[in-house]
Design a protein around this motif. Structure first.
Motif, PDB file in Angstrom:
ATOM      1  N   ALA A 323       0.941  -1.231   0.048  1.00 44.35           N
ATOM      2  CA  ALA A 323       0.025  -0.033   0.032  1.00 44.35           C
ATOM      3  C   ALA A 323       0.863   1.349  -0.069  1.00 44.35           C
ATOM      4  N   GLY A 324       2.078   1.125   0.832  1.00 46.40           N
ATOM      5  CA  GLY A 324       2.864   2.408   0.780  1.00 46.40           C
ATOM      6  C   GLY A 324       3.714   2.572  -0.496  1.00 46.40           C
ATOM      7  N   TYR A 325       3.877   1.395  -1.207  1.00 48.58           N
ATOM      8  CA  TYR A 325       4.733   1.532  -2.485  1.00 48.58           C
ATOM      9  C   TYR A 325       3.841   2.216  -3.449  1.00 48.58           C
ATOM     10  N   PHE A 326       2.568   1.701  -3.441  1.00 46.26           N
ATOM     11  CA  PHE A 326       1.652   2.198  -4.236  1.00 46.26           C
ATOM     12  C   PHE A 326       1.477   3.781  -4.148  1.00 46.26           C
ATOM     13  N   GLU A 327       1.307   4.149  -3.051  1.00 46.17           N
ATOM     14  CA  GLU A 327       1.152   5.621  -2.834  1.00 46.17           C
ATOM     15  C   GLU A 327       2.707   6.346  -3.140  1.00 46.17           C
TER      16      GLU A 327
END
Ligand code: ADP
Ligand code: MG
Length: 486
Positions: A323-327
């Motif tokens: 999720a953090g990578y996506f953001e």
């Protein structure tokens, strides 16, 4: 008679801490040699004294706060006495009267499951029974590992709710880094308490405890099986026996293990070797502030803020690092960055989400690496996805480039150049080739003009061949239709 299942859970979680609950032996779930991480304290030698692991206490409090529970300002450890070969002291230090957390709730499919309590205790060692059935070995590496126990109210009404709750709870544990919560490793252990009652009745029936279930799927299967079994018992006029049952995965059925001890058998009393725990409101507030964004909030935000499909958002939020990578990738790109004069603009955020949950996750699964080990910078990932959005590379090429980026850590543009994967999408560039192909294939052109659709596909194929696979087939189709119109 119509019956309704009534289910409550007891969930044990091995906490992720550096050392054990009451001593300085390492808490290493991956230790392969038996009896390495042990010391006189966790081995229960006479004269030793336990000390409380503050990290473990903090983790339980964080879980309590995440579930909206009340953190007790006063809590205490108790001795729970029983004999078992893997319990060196002859008692387990647990919490009984004054647990760390009381109350709380977790929403499941529109219903709220109430949490009764969350307390802290220590794990036991492990018995390994020899296949010759003549001897048993004891490994004390696990003895004294911090163990959190969560007890719910009997609020579940189906196997599905139990599974959804379990998976959400597992995510919360991982978001908080309270535990790796790997069920196969026994880091998350489920006990299902269940009974049936006639629909409409308030009073609960006699419960059965299902133990040693090491996957959510087995839990669901065991519950479904018990619903059938208990219905048959009740319909035949017999009584349900209060007992512990296990799940046999081969036979797909539950089996009786033992009838349960009564509570007073444990002779609980306050642990005299440990002080009670007392927290100030300021301390509790400090923990509250340190809570990270939780799965439910992230899930809702991803759908609202980025316009993602709930199913796609779910895959992203399952792992907070993904999720953090996506953001991070999203923050590298602006919709305006897309440079495609010929085409309507793609929704970048959706494209990033689908690329990451599609080809990217597939690659990670294939290589068996976790997102935290990936060396592709969000910046390079953004660049690759931008080329895809601009139709400068095909979907197939993007997958190839991704694999190269993963292996070599090079910039996408360098790899695309090296492999000659730039896609030709500009009408001007394709028109010359298309005109040439039209001239070379008068028969196909004639057929197409007479209405034979397949001839167009043939011509597209010829252009693709001429471009050595680099042309964008969709644009080629459009260009040919345009040229053949006149
Ligand atoms: P015990 O004293 O046998 O351990 P508890 O009252 O402590 O039982 O409850 C243990 C778990 O069983 C809790 O999750 C609770 O919600 C659930 N539970 C209690 N009674 C019932 C029942 N009759 N049917 C289903 N679940 C129950
Ligand atoms: Mg119990």
């Amino acid at each position: 008679m119509q019956y309704e299942p009534v289910i409550g859970l007891e969930i044990h979680t091995e906490l992720k801490t550096k050392t054990k609950m009451f001593c300085y032996s390492l808490n290493d779930p991956n230790e392969r040699h038996p009896n390495v991480n042990i010391c006189p304290v966790c081995m229960g030698y006479p004269g030793t004294l336990p000390t409380i692991n503050a990290e473990a206490v903090k983790k339980v409090v964080m879980v309590g706060l995440a579930l909206g529970g009340k953190i007790n300002k006063f809590s205490q450890f108790d001795r729970k006495s029983y004999f078992y070969p893997d319990l060196p002291k002859g008692y387990q230090i647990s919490q009984y009267k004054h647990p760390l957390v009381e109350g709380g709730r977790l929403g499941v499919e529109g219903r709220e499951i109430r949490i009764r309590r969350i307390h802290l205790e220590e794990d036991t060692g492990r018995l390994i029974h020899d296949s010759d059935k003549k001897s048993s070995l004891v490994d004390f590496n696990r003895a004294g590992v911090p163990l959190m126990e969560l007890v719910t109210e009997p609020d579940f009404r189906s196997a599905k709710e139990v599974v959804v709750f379990g998976e959400e709870f597992q995510k919360i544990l991982r978001y908080l880094e309270a535990s790796d919560a790997n069920m196969e490793k026994g880091q998350l252990r489920l006990e299902v308490n269940m009974s049936l009652r006639p629909v409409g009745e308030e009073r609960m029936g006699t419960k059965v405890e299902l133990k040693n279930i090491n996957s959510f799927k087995y839990a669901a299967d065991a519950i479904e099986y018990e619903i059938k079994r208990q219905t048959e018992v009740l319909n035949s006029g017999e009584k349900i026996i209060h007992e512990t049952r296990g799940w046999n995965e081969h036979k797909k059925e539950t089996f009786s293990q033992r009838t349960k001890e009564e509570e007073h058998d444990y002779r609980y009393f306050p642990e005299p070797d440990l002080p009670p725990l007392e927290f100030t409101p300021e301390q509790i507030d400090e923990w509250k502030v340190a809570l990270p964004e939780l799965p439910a909030s992230k899930r809702g935000r991803f759908v609202k803020e980025y316009g993602l499909e709930p199913a796609v958002a779910e895959v992203l939020i399952r792992d907070k690092y993904l999720a953090g990578y996506f953001e991070s990738v999203v923050s590298e790109l602006r919709q305006e960055d897309i440079d495609t004069p010929e085409k309507p603009k793609t929704n970048l955020e959706k494209l990033i989400a689908s690329f990451l949950t599609g080809d990217f996750l597939a690659l990670l699964n294939e290589k068996i690496v976790s997102i935290t080990e990936v060396r592709i910078t969000p910046e390079n990932m953004a660049e690759l996805i931008l080329y895809l959005a601009e139709d400068k590379i095909s979907n197939l090429a993007a997958k190839q480039v991704l694999a190269e980026m993963f292996a070599a850590g090079e910039d996408p543009s360098v790899i695309i150049e090296k492999l000659g994967l730039w896609q030709i999408s500009r009408v001007d560039d394709l028109e010359d080739i298309a005109k040439h192909i039209i001239k070379e294939n008068p028969k196909a052109v004639e057929d197409y003009k007479k209405g034979k659709e397949a001839s167009l596909q043939f011509l597209v194929g010829q252009v693709m061949k001429e471009s050595r696979g680099k042309a964008n087939p969709k644009v080629v189709g459009d260009v040919l239709i345009n040229l053949l119109r006149d």
